[in-house]
Motif scaffolding. Structure first.
Motif, PDB file in Angstrom:
ATOM      1  N   ASP A  50       0.803  -1.232   0.000  1.00  0.00           N
ATOM      2  CA  ASP A  50       0.000   0.000   0.000  1.00  0.00           C
ATOM      3  C   ASP A  50       0.836   1.281   0.000  1.00  0.00           C
ATOM      4  N   GLY A  51       2.007   1.245   0.663  1.00  0.00           N
ATOM      5  CA  GLY A  51       2.826   2.442   0.748  1.00  0.00           C
ATOM      6  C   GLY A  51       2.324   3.439   1.776  1.00  0.00           C
ATOM      7  N   ILE A  52       1.750   2.946   2.883  1.00  0.00           N
ATOM      8  CA  ILE A  52       1.326   3.774   4.001  1.00  0.00           C
ATOM      9  C   ILE A  52       2.425   3.728   5.069  1.00  0.00           C
ATOM     10  N   VAL A  53       2.788   4.889   5.620  1.00  0.00           N
ATOM     11  CA  VAL A  53       3.786   4.919   6.686  1.00  0.00           C
ATOM     12  C   VAL A  53       3.090   4.492   7.976  1.00  0.00           C
ATOM     13  N   THR A  54       3.451   3.328   8.481  1.00  0.00           N
ATOM     14  CA  THR A  54       2.779   2.790   9.665  1.00  0.00           C
ATOM     15  C   THR A  54       3.554   3.044  10.949  1.00  0.00           C
ATOM     16  N   ALA A  55       4.879   3.240  10.844  1.00  0.00           N
ATOM     17  CA  ALA A  55       5.677   3.462  12.054  1.00  0.00           C
ATOM     18  C   ALA A  55       6.929   4.255  11.709  1.00  0.00           C
ATOM     19  N   GLY A  75       0.354   7.651   8.523  1.00  0.00           N
ATOM     20  CA  GLY A  75       1.119   8.508   7.620  1.00  0.00           C
ATOM     21  C   GLY A  75       0.796   8.151   6.187  1.00  0.00           C
ATOM     22  N   TYR A  76       0.128   9.026   5.468  1.00  0.00           N
ATOM     23  CA  TYR A  76      -0.394   8.624   4.151  1.00  0.00           C
ATOM     24  C   TYR A  76      -0.522   9.812   3.199  1.00  0.00           C
ATOM     25  N   TRP A  77      -0.295   9.522   1.930  1.00  0.00           N
ATOM     26  CA  TRP A  77      -0.676  10.426   0.848  1.00  0.00           C
ATOM     27  C   TRP A  77      -2.182  10.286   0.632  1.00  0.00           C
ATOM     28  N   MET A  96      -4.965   6.719  -1.641  1.00  0.00           N
ATOM     29  CA  MET A  96      -3.956   6.385  -2.649  1.00  0.00           C
ATOM     30  C   MET A  96      -3.189   5.105  -2.303  1.00  0.00           C
ATOM     31  N   GLU A  97      -3.918   4.083  -1.804  1.00  0.00           N
ATOM     32  CA  GLU A  97      -3.244   2.819  -1.527  1.00  0.00           C
ATOM     33  C   GLU A  97      -2.681   2.220  -2.821  1.00  0.00           C
ATOM     34  N   ALA A  98      -1.423   1.887  -2.765  1.00  0.00           N
ATOM     35  CA  ALA A  98      -0.766   1.323  -3.942  1.00  0.00           C
ATOM     36  C   ALA A  98      -1.065  -0.177  -4.052  1.00  0.00           C
ATOM     37  N   THR A  99      -0.746  -0.732  -5.202  1.00  0.00           N
ATOM     38  CA  THR A  99      -0.976  -2.168  -5.453  1.00  0.00           C
ATOM     39  C   THR A  99       0.300  -2.908  -5.823  1.00  0.00           C
ATOM     40  N   ASN A 100       1.398  -2.157  -5.969  1.00  0.00           N
ATOM     41  CA  ASN A 100       2.646  -2.797  -6.369  1.00  0.00           C
ATOM     42  C   ASN A 100       3.817  -2.113  -5.677  1.00  0.00           C
ATOM     43  N   ILE A 167       0.209  15.021   1.856  1.00  0.00           N
ATOM     44  CA  ILE A 167       0.611  13.921   2.713  1.00  0.00           C
ATOM     45  C   ILE A 167       0.341  14.343   4.154  1.00  0.00           C
ATOM     46  N   ALA A 168      -0.164  13.402   4.951  1.00  0.00           N
ATOM     47  CA  ALA A 168      -0.559  13.698   6.328  1.00  0.00           C
ATOM     48  C   ALA A 168       0.144  12.727   7.277  1.00  0.00           C
ATOM     49  N   PHE A 169       0.581  13.262   8.417  1.00  0.00           N
ATOM     50  CA  PHE A 169       1.133  12.443   9.489  1.00  0.00           C
ATOM     51  C   PHE A 169       0.372  12.729  10.771  1.00  0.00           C
ATOM     52  N   LYS A 170      -0.085  11.667  11.410  1.00  0.00           N
ATOM     53  CA  LYS A 170      -0.814  11.787  12.670  1.00  0.00           C
ATOM     54  C   LYS A 170       0.071  11.242  13.788  1.00  0.00           C
TER      55      LYS A 170
END
Length: 663
Positions: A50-55, A75-77, A96-100, A167-170
């Motif tokens: 997906d390309g989501i910043v999880t940590a 953390g995500y676009w 904008m979850e990626a697939t590859n 892009i957002a970071f929580k």
């Protein structure tokens, strides 16, 4: 840099932890559902594919991001889009979850990762017709990581609208409580819990919440609203949060705004209660539908947003936490000096030697002030895609490159991407916009000298009177004190007095029965011209349009001449401006703007949105020797947020040589 300044900067960096000992190099760990970049200073975990910043692990803290949230909400676009036939700015939200997932670069010095999503016709109506490539880069010895994204719309794909992308970071609410936007815009912040229905009261503008029972009593009675912390693009270079307990800073650094929409004055969100920090690349805030990216069916397009730098710092001991802010500002300078970066692996991001330069000199000539050519210090000069005069402020699909002139009017715009541009300018102290009519073609390595350019601002005659300062802002006008029930304590006795909730309601307090009257030569616009022409609230919660009156005297009138009224507007929201001369009931009015603007600047505590300039002919037969009046009516009255912010008003006498004089 002199030695003393250099020494102080060096000593400051000594107390900021960038890791201890030699840098171990960048390592990559690819797991089934996650990918981890680690350079020994910072460890970043992203979801795969997906390309989501999880940590984000840093300085002994397992995760700086909010661990209470689901992984996709850390953390995500994202983007907001809609189908082409839809109007407005509230489209469909997409993370904008990626697939590859692909490794682009992997060595000791650098790791660059790509998370892509390819659009296919079966997704029509479900996802925006865009190919998306999200890149994340980590460098050796770097206290942070970079991210950028490449959007592409192919020629044969459907039309659509793009409203917003960012892009957002929580961050963790148990650690980050102190927010910094600028030297004079920083404070301890409320908790997100304080905005809940149990602790807060939603106000007329739904993003604004009155804190009635906050967790920390010190915030009771304050208004929290993310728009209170907006910033112009030219100043929106670094912002973020400090964890006072851990002495850790989390910062978003934007080294260039070439990829943001609408030029240096465009206002963007920064950080706000969450704790949330954003890098917004395109939005319609303070602009409205005029700034929606509208793509046609046969319109190919590609754009790179970023890179931006997510920078982390910390202190060795219990020193002043604001040293983290000072260090972040210095890091911002370092990043700006390194732009354009050499490390991005995408061929869509050109290096410095693949870019061009434009230089020249801008002069101003206002023949009713002086025949001389005037060099102006601090005039904005920029390159943006070809368009009409002033079109740069509504331009969103291309890149823009801006600088300011020196005291002699010289300018140099460097590191310009290849392509066709117009050169634009505006000058504080003068109305209107300048455009160099020749299209400038930038090629790799080119250096173009456009020579001396002369801007002749709109002018038909000498100034009879003026109100305000032509600077594209309403900040010089009277801004009232906020209602004590609706305050944000940061902006008490602050230069940005306009950043308070509910100032539009103060108009009726100051003018309970009659509208504003301004008398030229007696009134002072700093005290007697309300910063926004807003509607009057009635007892039954309805609204009434307002008519402002400008009184002025003329010692003599040329009845055969044409006078010119210049109305420069700093912002408009859903308004209908009408102008009448010496008769407030004249029908039709001398001038009517039609319904204009969707900028919401008044509700969002701004002091300018888009710039509007109207030049209105007044025949001498409409004026009289002695006392005259101009009536400015804002005729729409369905909302408290409709209204006009004026930038500058000027009445000019007839041209010294008119057609009548020649006959």
């Amino acid at each position: 840099m002199n030695f003393a300044k250099y020494f102080l900067s060096f000593m400051l960096h000594l107390v900021v932890v960038q890791g201890s000992g030699p840098c171990p190099g960048v390592r990559l760990d690819i797991q089934e559902k996650h990918v981890v970049m680690d350079n020994g200073i910072v460890q970043v975990t992203l979801s795969n594919p997906d390309g989501i910043v999880t940590a984000i692990q840093y300085n002994g803290i397992d995760n700086l991001l909010e661990i209470v949230n689901q992984e996709y909400d850390r953390g995500y676009w994202d983007l907001v889009w809609d189908e082409a036939e839809k109007s407005g700015t509230k489209g469909r939200f997409d993370r904008m979850e990626a697939t590859n997932f692909t490794v682009i670069v992997e060595n000791d010095e650098q790791v660059e990762l790509s998370f892509t999503r390819i659009w296919v016709p079966s997704l029509e109506g479900k996802l925006a017709p865009l190919n998306i490539d999200k890149r994340f880069t980590m460098l050796k010895c770097s206290s942070g990581f970079y991210t950028y994204a490449i959007f592409e719309h192919l020629k044969e794909w459907p039309a659509f609208n793009l409203d917003n992308t960012r892009i957002a970071f929580k961050l963790r609410k148990d650690k980050f409580h102190y927010m910094v936007i600028a030297d004079d815009r920083q404070r301890f912040m409320p908790l997100p819990d304080d905005r809940s229905s149990e602790r807060g009261q939603t106000l007329a503008y739904p993003e604004a919440v009155l804190l009635v029972n906050p967790v920390e009593p010190e915030f009771k009675g304050e208004v929290d609203d993310k728009y209170l912390y907006s910033s112009e693009s030219r100043y929106n270079r670094v912002h973020g949060w400090i964890s006072i307990d851990q002495l850790v800073g989390f910062w978003l650094i934007t080294p260039s705004y070439e990829f943001r929409s609408a030029g240096p004055l465009k206002q963007y969100l920064t950080s706000h209660v969450g704790p949330t920090t954003l890098s917004v690349f395109h939005s319609t805030h303070y602009s409205g539908e005029d700034l929606v990216m509208k793509f046609g069916t046969n319109e190919p397009w590609k754009k790179v947003f970023g890179p931006i730098f997510i920078y982390l710092n910390s202190l060795l001991n219990r020193e002043n936490p604001l040293k983290l802010w000072a260090d972040a500002k210095q890091q911002m300078v370092n990043e700006i000096e390194s732009w354009p970066y050499a490390f991005p692996a995408s061929e869509d991001f050109p290096s410095s030697d693949q870019r061009g330069t434009v230089k020249g000199r801008l002069l101003v000539r206002d023949r009713y002030i002086s025949d001389a050519f005037i060099s102006v210090n601090g005039a904005f000069v920029g390159l943006a895609p070809p368009g009409d005069v002033g079109s740069w402020q509504r331009e969103s699909k291309g890149y823009q490159f801006w600088t300011t002139t020196d005291e002699k009017g010289y300018f140099s715009i460097i590191d310009i991407r290849s392509g066709d541009y117009n050169l634009y300018s505006w000058v504080t102290g003068y109305i209107g916009d300048y455009r160099y009519d020749n299209v400038i073609n930038i090629t790799s390595g080119c250096e173009i000298d456009v020579g001396e350019l002369v801007y002749e601002p709109p002018r038909d005659g000498h100034t009879l009177w003026e109100i305000g300062i032509p600077d594209r802002s309403a900040a010089e006008f009277y801004i009232p004190a906020p209602n004590p029930k609706y305050i944000n304590r940061l902006y008490i006795n602050h230069p940005d007095r306009f950043r308070q909730y509910g100032l539009w309601e103060r108009y009726v307090d100051l003018y309970p029965n009659e509208d504003l009257v301004y008398t030229v030569g007696i009134s002072d616009y700093r005290k007697d011209w309300f910063f926004a022409q807003v509607n009057r609230k009635k007892d039954n919660n309805t609204y009434q349009g307002t008519t402002w009156k400008i009184n002025f005297k003329l010692d003599d009138v040329n009845i055969n001449g044409t006078y010119k009224l210049r109305l420069a507007l700093a912002s408009v929201h859903s308004s209908l401006l009408q102008v009448r001369i010496n008769n407030s009931e004249a029908n039709p009015p001398l001038f009517s703007s039609g319904i204009i603007g969707k900028e919401n600047t008044i509700a969002r505590h701004g002091i300018h949105g888009l710039y509007w300039l109207y030049s209105i002919d007044i025949q001498g037969t409409l004026l009289v020797q002695g006392n005259n009046s101009i009536f400015l009516t804002q005729a729409r009255s369905t909302s408290p947020f409709q209204g006009i912010m004026y930038d500058y008003i000027r009445l000019e006498g007839p041209s010294s040589i008119s057609c009548t004089d020649q006959n």
